[in-house]
Design a protein around this motif. Structure first.
Motif, short mmCIF file in Angstrom:
data_model
loop_
_atom_site.label_atom_id
_atom_site.label_comp_id
_atom_site.label_asym_id
_atom_site.label_seq_id
_atom_site.Cartn_x
_atom_site.Cartn_y
_atom_site.Cartn_z
N ARG A 144 3.85 -1.29 2.34
CA ARG A 144 4.31 -0.41 1.27
C ARG A 144 3.07 0.06 0.53
O ARG A 144 1.96 -0.36 0.82
N GLU A 145 3.28 0.93 -0.44
CA GLU A 145 2.16 1.34 -1.26
C GLU A 145 1.69 0.13 -2.07
O GLU A 145 2.51 -0.70 -2.47
N PRO A 146 0.37 0.01 -2.31
CA PRO A 146 -0.10 -1.13 -3.10
C PRO A 146 0.57 -1.16 -4.47
O PRO A 146 0.76 -0.12 -5.08
N THR B 144 -2.01 -7.29 -5.39
CA THR B 144 -2.30 -6.01 -4.77
C THR B 144 -2.07 -6.07 -3.26
O THR B 144 -2.29 -5.10 -2.56
N MET B 145 -1.70 -7.23 -2.78
CA MET B 145 -1.53 -7.37 -1.35
C MET B 145 -0.16 -6.91 -0.89
O MET B 145 0.61 -7.67 -0.35
N SER B 146 0.18 -5.68 -1.14
CA SER B 146 1.44 -5.21 -0.61
C SER B 146 1.27 -5.05 0.88
O SER B 146 0.18 -4.89 1.39
N TYR B 147 2.34 -5.08 1.57
CA TYR B 147 2.23 -5.03 3.02
C TYR B 147 3.28 -4.07 3.53
O TYR B 147 4.47 -4.26 3.37
#
Lengths: 193, 165
Positions: free
Chosen positions: B154-156, B149-152
């Motif tokens: 961007r949307e999760p 869930t650690m998008s960065y």
């Protein structure tokens, strides 16, 4: 089967809670300092630190002990920070030498520095504020990268893990972030030495 | 140049740049200014929280209610991590499936997980949970798959796949 899981969980929960409380005691100051440099003010730094610890607690069962707790916490904090910016496009930015409202009226942040005399302290505070203001202007991804590298002293690999990206991107964000800082702080270069 | 300042290059690369800097004024200036910025940020003083801040956080933790499915997920991770019985892990994991299925749909769960972080460790570990031969429990690794869930920037990215199938 849910009962089995609940029983197992209950045993682990007390153990986890004790361990987690100790981690809060140990890391909260360090985490707060980083949160402050990300957010640029005390109120948001408190919120950010608190929320990061609460989320970390919720997912503590999944924390791999072979990783350092601070890296894991910062990973969570980075996410909280980005989430909040998305929800609140204009983050509050307050200089550390700007007065804050308290129950007893206006107050100044007090940052003791026993190594410096009064004049040096004033100059040092001013320079801190300028650097923080310059940091606040960086795009958040660049800001986090610079903070993790230069305040926390993380390696590029650790930063990549903490900000969920690759080393090439870390390298590029750091370089561009520092160049942006330089353009903001150019006129104070002599005082930065 | 930043990688050089941070000593994040190989020894050979560091030497090559050092030699170049000795003979190139432009690059030497660039090096000096990047070094100065690193110094400027690293010299920022440590900002302390209020004195009772740790107690304040700890008190807040008492109010945290961890959802049932999350507790089960956590316990599975603990079991797998401690390399306890894979049977117990599978039982706990199947408990998760029941909790999730009885929740009456995936939207709420996905919403909860969407605010989550640190789910990535389970992706690899789900694969380590053994099946129980001859039983009705047929936990497939992908049943627990949660995308990091650690998008960065961007949307999760949160995905539950094959749950309950």
């Amino acid at each position: 089967m849910v009962d089995v899981a609940d029983t197992v969980t209950a045993v682990a929960r007390d153990e986890d809670r004790r361990e987690f409380d100790a981690l809060v005691e140990r890391y909260h100051k360090q985490a707060y300092n980083i949160a402050y440099r990300m957010a640029g003010n005390h109120a948001d730094a408190e919120d950010l630190t608190q929320e990061a610890f609460i989320r970390a607690f919720r997912f503590f069962g999944q924390y791999r002990r072979e990783l350092s707790f601070d890296s894991w916490l910062y990973k969570i904090m980075s996410n909280v920070f980005i989430d909040r910016l998305r929800r609140k496009p204009k983050a509050r930015i307050r200089s550390i030498d700007q007065p804050v409202l308290t129950d007893e009226g206006q107050a100044q942040f007090e940052i003791p520095d026993t190594a410096a005399g009064p004049e040096e302290e004033v100059l040092s505070n001013e320079m801190d504020s300028r650097i923080q203001e310059a940091l606040d202007t960086l795009p958040e991804a660049f800001r986090l990268t610079v903070i993790y590298a230069d305040i926390e002293g993380f390696s590029y690999e650790e930063i990549a893990e903490t900000t969920s990206t690759n080393i090439g991107t870390v390298r590029s964000r750091l370089h561009r972030g520092r160049r942006m800082l330089r353009s903001k702080l150019k006129k104070y270069e002599d005082q930065l030495l | 140049m930043s990688a050089y300042v941070d000593a994040e290059l190989t020894g050979a690369e560091m030497l090559e740049i050092r030699r170049h800097l000795a003979g190139c004024r432009e690059c030497a200036n660039e090096h000096e200014s990047i070094r100065l910025m690193k110094h400027a940020v690293s010299r920022l003083r440590t900002v302390a929280p209020r004195e009772d801040f740790a107690h304040f956080i700890i008190a807040r933790l008492d109010e945290v209610r961890i959802p049932g499915y999350q507790r089960v997920l956590n316990s599975v991770a603990v079991l797998v991590h401690k390399k306890l019985s894979p049977v117990a892990a599978a039982l706990a994991a199947s408990g998760l499936a029941l909790v999730v299925l009885s929740a009456g749909g995936m939207d709420d769960v996905a919403q909860e997980v969407n605010s989550a972080v640190a789910g990535s460790s389970l992706v690899a570990r789900a694969g380590e949970i053994n099946m129980i031969p001859g039983s009705n429990i047929s936990l497939r690794p992908q049943a627990l798959e949660i995308a990091d869930t650690m998008s960065y920037g961007r949307e999760p990215v949160v995905q539950w796949t094959s749950l309950g199938r």
